[in-house]
Design a protein around this motif. Structure first.
Motif, PDB file in Angstrom:
ATOM      1  N   ILE A 274      49.276  47.793  25.093  1.00  7.95           N
ATOM      2  CA  ILE A 274      49.345  46.979  25.895  1.00  7.95           C
ATOM      3  C   ILE A 274      50.853  46.829  26.617  1.00  7.95           C
ATOM      4  O   ILE A 274      51.149  46.989  27.628  1.00  7.95           O
TER       5      ILE A 274
ATOM      6  N   GLY B  56      51.722  49.793  28.351  1.00  9.47           N
ATOM      7  CA  GLY B  56      51.046  50.141  29.620  1.00  9.47           C
ATOM      8  C   GLY B  56      49.917  51.235  29.565  1.00  9.47           C
ATOM      9  O   GLY B  56      49.552  51.625  30.488  1.00  9.47           O
TER      10      GLY B  56
ATOM     11  N   MET C  81      38.449  44.411  28.674  1.00  9.86           N
ATOM     12  CA  MET C  81      38.142  43.663  29.905  1.00  9.86           C
ATOM     13  C   MET C  81      39.564  42.853  30.188  1.00  9.86           C
ATOM     14  O   MET C  81      40.256  42.136  29.296  1.00  9.86           O
ATOM     15  N   GLY C  82      39.842  43.061  31.426  1.00 15.08           N
ATOM     16  CA  GLY C  82      40.920  41.961  31.743  1.00 15.08           C
ATOM     17  C   GLY C  82      40.417  40.525  32.096  1.00 15.08           C
ATOM     18  O   GLY C  82      40.431  40.012  33.356  1.00 15.08           O
ATOM     19  N   GLY C  83      39.948  40.070  31.071  1.00  8.57           N
ATOM     20  CA  GLY C  83      39.445  38.577  31.083  1.00  8.57           C
ATOM     21  C   GLY C  83      38.031  38.853  31.403  1.00  8.57           C
ATOM     22  O   GLY C  83      37.430  39.633  32.088  1.00  8.57           O
TER      23      GLY C  83
ATOM     24  N   TYR D 170      46.308  42.076  30.678  1.00  7.30           N
ATOM     25  CA  TYR D 170      45.952  42.928  31.892  1.00  7.30           C
ATOM     26  C   TYR D 170      47.310  42.374  32.957  1.00  7.30           C
ATOM     27  O   TYR D 170      47.795  43.082  33.650  1.00  7.30           O
TER      28      TYR D 170
ATOM     29  N   MET E 179      38.188  40.711  25.180  1.00  6.78           N
ATOM     30  CA  MET E 179      38.527  40.388  26.588  1.00  6.78           C
ATOM     31  C   MET E 179      39.787  39.524  26.248  1.00  6.78           C
ATOM     32  O   MET E 179      39.916  38.620  27.297  1.00  6.78           O
TER      33      MET E 179
ATOM     34  N   ILE F 245      39.042  49.108  35.226  1.00  4.45           N
ATOM     35  CA  ILE F 245      39.618  49.740  36.439  1.00  4.45           C
ATOM     36  C   ILE F 245      40.433  51.034  36.344  1.00  4.45           C
ATOM     37  O   ILE F 245      40.528  51.880  37.207  1.00  4.45           O
ATOM     38  N   ASP F 246      40.903  51.286  34.989  1.00  9.93           N
ATOM     39  CA  ASP F 246      41.608  52.479  34.670  1.00  9.93           C
ATOM     40  C   ASP F 246      40.835  53.616  34.301  1.00  9.93           C
ATOM     41  O   ASP F 246      41.433  54.768  34.228  1.00  9.93           O
TER      42      ASP F 246
ATOM     43  N   TYR G  61      41.696  49.411  30.758  1.00 14.36           N
ATOM     44  CA  TYR G  61      40.713  48.568  31.291  1.00 14.36           C
ATOM     45  C   TYR G  61      39.793  49.515  32.148  1.00 14.36           C
ATOM     46  O   TYR G  61      39.731  50.483  32.367  1.00 14.36           O
TER      47      TYR G  61
ATOM     48  N   GLU H 110      41.404  40.944  36.290  1.00 12.84           N
ATOM     49  CA  GLU H 110      40.741  42.329  36.524  1.00 12.84           C
ATOM     50  C   GLU H 110      39.437  42.012  37.322  1.00 12.84           C
ATOM     51  O   GLU H 110      38.348  41.444  36.600  1.00 12.84           O
ATOM     52  N   PRO H 111      39.336  42.142  38.691  1.00 14.67           N
ATOM     53  CA  PRO H 111      38.097  42.150  39.129  1.00 14.67           C
ATOM     54  C   PRO H 111      36.919  42.987  38.668  1.00 14.67           C
ATOM     55  O   PRO H 111      37.198  43.885  37.936  1.00 14.67           O
TER      56      PRO H 111
ATOM     57  N   ALA I 138      47.070  50.406  27.625  1.00 12.15           N
ATOM     58  CA  ALA I 138      45.863  49.961  27.440  1.00 12.15           C
ATOM     59  C   ALA I 138      44.970  50.359  28.809  1.00 12.15           C
ATOM     60  O   ALA I 138      45.169  50.207  29.885  1.00 12.15           O
TER      61      ALA I 138
ATOM     62  N   CYS J 202      44.100  39.134  26.825  1.00 13.25           N
ATOM     63  CA  CYS J 202      43.648  40.297  27.526  1.00 13.25           C
ATOM     64  C   CYS J 202      44.596  41.423  27.855  1.00 13.25           C
ATOM     65  O   CYS J 202      44.431  42.558  27.836  1.00 13.25           O
TER      66      CYS J 202
ATOM     67  N   ARG K 122      39.223  56.957  34.401  1.00 13.11           N
ATOM     68  CA  ARG K 122      38.986  58.289  35.225  1.00 13.11           C
ATOM     69  C   ARG K 122      38.252  59.101  34.787  1.00 13.11           C
ATOM     70  O   ARG K 122      38.389  59.614  33.768  1.00 13.11           O
TER      71      ARG K 122
END
Lengths: 725, 154
Positions: free
Chosen positions: A193, A196, A387-389, B100, A58, A202-203, A200, A340-341, A198, B98, A205
């Motif tokens: 990273i 582009g 994880m985006g955080g 992001y 993270m 959310i990515d 997460y 990242e939510p 990386a 991270c 599919r």
């Protein structure tokens, strides 16, 4: 517990994604062509080294630092190493990531694995050359026999090495032999990273995947009375509208009631959700407001609570002539708000389930999905993603329970994505807390007693006020108050508030660090003494242990002195006609001691600017100095963001804030100059993710006091309290 | 749903989307370019920043109907193999935690350097203030921009 996987399917799923990172790979059974002393390491006869990372990344750098540990003892070339994110599998242990524990837990085991493999390679070469293994050396994936001037690459002996017995006892390198450990090796996923690539959560599919947006009950425990999906279903792309039943069984098993909109794109799902018409029964918790919470905490602060520490020193009794100092502090609810939510992808089929989730505790993801779907945990596969955080929020897996129910209802893989408002309003917050402090200073300027009463919610009280030991999760940092004061009493009064709470980076140390380091500063001032020497004189206790935490006052004294020196503490700060000041704080938690010196400027209107931070950390032996510095720098940003503007407030049982607009983050133009010093050490490694955070707020507010004469006892800092005139 | 022609990373791309759809979601869900990230959807955090006609733009609040034929540049298009000076500097300074927010940070930085090859700290603050970094990598972002500026002058 073992999981069975279709090996062929997994080999198909394996895609080398960019430089050196494999995703979703389970360990192949050791074949003739690979050396795999355990589940974490595989060396192929091409020379390629794969290291499985049983913790989740993270931003703290575990993919790199863990690989460094193993590669160091293996003596492989760093260029031959690739890392693979371990999916949830009992062969890797629980894979819980948090508590600043990764290096501490895996420092020895990962190095041991590497050393074992190295020994097996040497044994194979020794056997081929018919020499004693003791004569052989290794370096950069090459075994050499210095006596005869001959060499073998690791790949040449992998086959024979794989047939060697795995040695039980191995010698690990001493710090002087390290070639990787202690160096700033570039992050292994750095190229991914910056290009582009990386991936997460959310990515993710999946074939046939649909997208879901979930309209949750705005008040905790609220339910749907009725809903009208007609407009939602007319939005192009919307496929289904699914009511979801929530649950609140335990801290681990909880998710909300609500209505999910499923569509063929994220945007359509969000638009469909906006077109929903839902009538809510807010339930019993809508009566909670910020005013009520604060009022009830303050009422409790006047009552004796559960005593959790009570030291009495007959040689240090308070007398009437002692100077009494008392102060009330309040620290607010805080949200994690990673960029990242919350999100995950769940694919529920007839009797199996696959999950891709950015998560800190993948075992919790499995449990909650098994519970939600009724599918046996053994048939739920979890693939943790980057994880985006995290910061502690991704320990919880509410999103996985929700996504599982949605996927089951539509019979397709589903990605559930929280909007920013969802993420801000449906979190597990750092609890609000009230701290009543009382101390006395005797005629010799010693602190004769210290009384700390905490009142507020408890992270342990998930389902109601009826919880056996609510104080357990809230008092340990206060119990560990490290100063050598004879009479110490710590108490806790529980206020049940239904807002869910959870660990927020540094957990109870985050609010207690602010309180202890502010109050000790008040005592120094009351005693007419310099804040550094006052603290130093009290950091004389022997090292002690409490709840698996080692508190080492000597180490604290050292970082305190180093930070003060580096910051030029003994020279007055340049004011340039402005209100400027320096403040200091020293804390210890999760295996490290940190001192911060902050320099601030307070404008006439009360606006505070942090100009400079000087920070010293002693975290034992360091694997990657750059990453330690990064954690300190990042903690300063997080601590300042919280102290200068972070506050989650409650109105009618709901969280008021919704985005970074009303829960602001520090921006680059507010960033102070930062100097970080790492104390050189060969002590066993401590943690680093959390220790630099608790001292940031009190260093700041102590500096504000030095600049203005005004004590900030409630966070976030309010300009109107500091404004002139 | 209408057919729209977009110019993304130097190629013409046809998408079938409601013209009101924010560019962010067209990039991510229609074109499969997931390097651009969703952080808030309300134009506050900057995670969604891409370049449109060389300028940083918040793609989450930019409907594709606003684009016309303007060139859109995402992180995937910044360079073929990560050799843009900003990307090289980001690696040299080990900026990301991270990671992001970093695609957005890098695109902002690249736009800044394109118009101001030797920015001072004040210019950097001004240009980069739009993108939140929750991990707190600002110190290194600044250092990386200075490094990229220096490297570009060679």
């Amino acid at each position: 517990m073992s999981t069975t996987f279709d090996r062929r399917r997994f080999l198909q799923l394996t895609g080398l994604s960019g430089a050196g990172l494999l995703l979703g790979v389970t360990p192949l059974r050791a074949s003739r062509r690979t050396l795999a002393p355990d589940a974490f390491l595989q060396i192929e006869d091409t020379g390629s080294v794969t290291i499985w990372i049983p913790r989740q990344e993270m931003g703290q750098g575990v993919r790199t630092s863990l690989a460094m540990l193993m590669c160091e003892e293996l003596d492989a070339s760093w260029e031959s190493v690739r890392v693979a994110q371990a999916s949830l599998d009992s062969r890797y242990g629980e894979q819980r990531t948090g508590g600043s524990l990764t290096i501490r837990e895996l420092w020895e085991p990962f190095r041991t694995t590497g050393a074992r493999a190295r020994q097996m390679l040497i044994a194979a070469a020794a056997s081929r050359w018919q020499v004693s293994p003791a004569r052989l050396r290794t370096r950069e994936s090459v075994i050499s026999d210095p006596d005869r001037g001959r060499q073998l690459a690791y790949r040449a002996v992998v086959d024979e090495a794989s047939r060697q017995p795995v040695p039980e006892n191995v010698r690990l390198k001493g710090p002087r032999e390290f070639r990787l450990i202690g160096r700033d090796i570039p992050r292994i996923d750095g190229a991914d990273i910056v290009e582009g690539r990386a991936q997460y959560g959310i990515d993710v599919r999946r074939p046939g995947m649909l997208y879901a947006s979930f309209e949750r009950a705005p008040v905790i425990g609220g339910r749907v009375v009725k809903f009208d999906a007609a407009d939602a279903l007319r939005i192009p792309g919307v496929r289904a509208v699914i009511p979801i039943d929530g649950t609140s069984v335990s801290w681990m098993l909880q998710w909300s009631h609500g209505i999910a909109v499923v569509a063929d794109s994220t945007w359509a799902a969000m638009r469909g959700r906006e077109a929903l018409r839902v009538e809510w029964d807010d339930g019993e918790h809508a009566g909670w407001s910020q005013e009520r919470i604060v009022r009830e905490m303050e009422e409790l602060a006047g009552r004796a609570g559960t005593v959790t520490r009570n030291d009495t020193d007959p040689n240090q009794q308070s007398v009437a002539s002692d100077v009494c100092v008392s102060a009330d502090y309040v620290a607010p609810y805080l949200s994690h708000s990673p960029l990242e939510p919350m999100n995950c992808v769940v694919d529920v089929t007839e009797d199996r389930c696959e999950v891709w989730a950015p998560c800190q505790f993948p075992g919790i993801v499995r449990s909650i999905v098994a519970r939600a779907t009724g599918i046996d945990a053994e048939r739920v596969q979890v693939h943790p993603t980057l994880m985006g955080g995290g910061f502690g929020r991704r320990i919880y897996a509410d999103y996985a329970g929700e996504a599982a129910l949605i996927s089951k209802a539509v019979g397709r893989p589903v990605q559930l994505l929280f909007t920013r408002a969802d993420d801000t309003r449906h979190g597990f917050y750092r609890p609000i807390s009230h701290h009543r402090m009382e101390a006395a200073i005797d005629a010799e300027n010693r602190v004769s007693h210290w009384h700390h009463r905490i009142s507020g919610p408890s992270r342990d009280a998930v389902r109601g006020a009826d919880v056996e030991t609510p104080e357990r999760s809230e008092v340990y940092a206060a119990n560990q108050m490290p100063y050598a004061i004879g009479n110490v009493r710590v108490e806790f009064n529980h206020l049940y508030v239904p807002i869910p709470c959870g660990p927020w980076r540094s957990v109870a140390y985050s609010q207690t660090g602010f309180v202890i380091e502010s109050f000790i500063d008040e005592l120094a001032h009351a005693a007419g003494e310099d804040p550094v020497s006052f603290r130093s004189a009290l950091l004389t206790r022997d090292t002690f242990e409490d709840r698996d935490t080692v508190v080492d006052p000597a180490r604290m004294r050292r970082v305190l002195a180093l930070a003060a020196k580096r910051a030029g503490w003994s020279s007055p700060i340049a004011t340039n006609g402005k209100r400027r000041g320096r403040g200091i704080a020293v804390t210890t938690d999760h295996g490290a001691a940190v001192a911060h010196v902050a320099e601030v400027t307070v404008a006439d209107d009360g606006a505070v600017r942090a100009d400079r931070f000087v920070s010293v950390i002693d975290c034992g032996i360091v694997v990657h100095p750059g990453m330690v510095r990064a954690q300190v720098e990042g903690a300063i940003v997080m601590g300042l963001s919280a102290a200068l503007g972070g506050e989650i407030t409650i109105d009618r049982g709901r969280v008021v804030q919704s985005s970074y607009r009303d829960y602001p983050m520090l921006r680059i133009d507010e960033m102070p100059r930062v100097e970080v010093e790492i104390v050189p050490s060969v002590d066993p490694p401590g943690g680093v993710g959390e220790p630099p955070l608790p001292g940031v707020a009190p260093a700041l507010t102590n500096a504000i006091f030095a600049a203005t004469g005004i004590r900030v006892r409630r966070l976030p800092v309010r300009a109107e309290e500091l404004a002139l005139g | 749903m209408t057919r729209k022609l977009l110019n993304v990373n130097g190629s013409s791309r046809v998408v079938d989307a409601d013209p009101a759809t924010p560019l962010l979601w067209v990039l991510r869900d229609e074109l499969g370019l997931t390097g651009t990230k969703y952080g808030c959807g309300v134009g506050v955090c900057g995670a969604c920043v891409v370049q449109v006609a060389g300028e940083p733009v918040r793609s989450c609040v930019t409907p594709i109907s606003d684009l016309g034929s303007s060139e859109v540049l995402t992180i995937e298009g910044l360079s073929p193999c990560g050799e843009h000076p900003v990307q090289r500097a980001w690696l040299a300074e080990d900026v990301a935690q991270c990671g992001y927010c970093q695609p957005a940070q890098m695109l902002c930085a690249a736009a800044l350097l394109a118009r101001s090859p030797r920015p001072d700290d004040e210019e950097i603050d001004e240009a980069m203030g739009d993108v939140v970094c929750r991990c707190g990598t600002y110190v290194r972002i600044r250092a990386a921009i200075h490094r990229a500026a220096k490297d570009s002058r060679r």
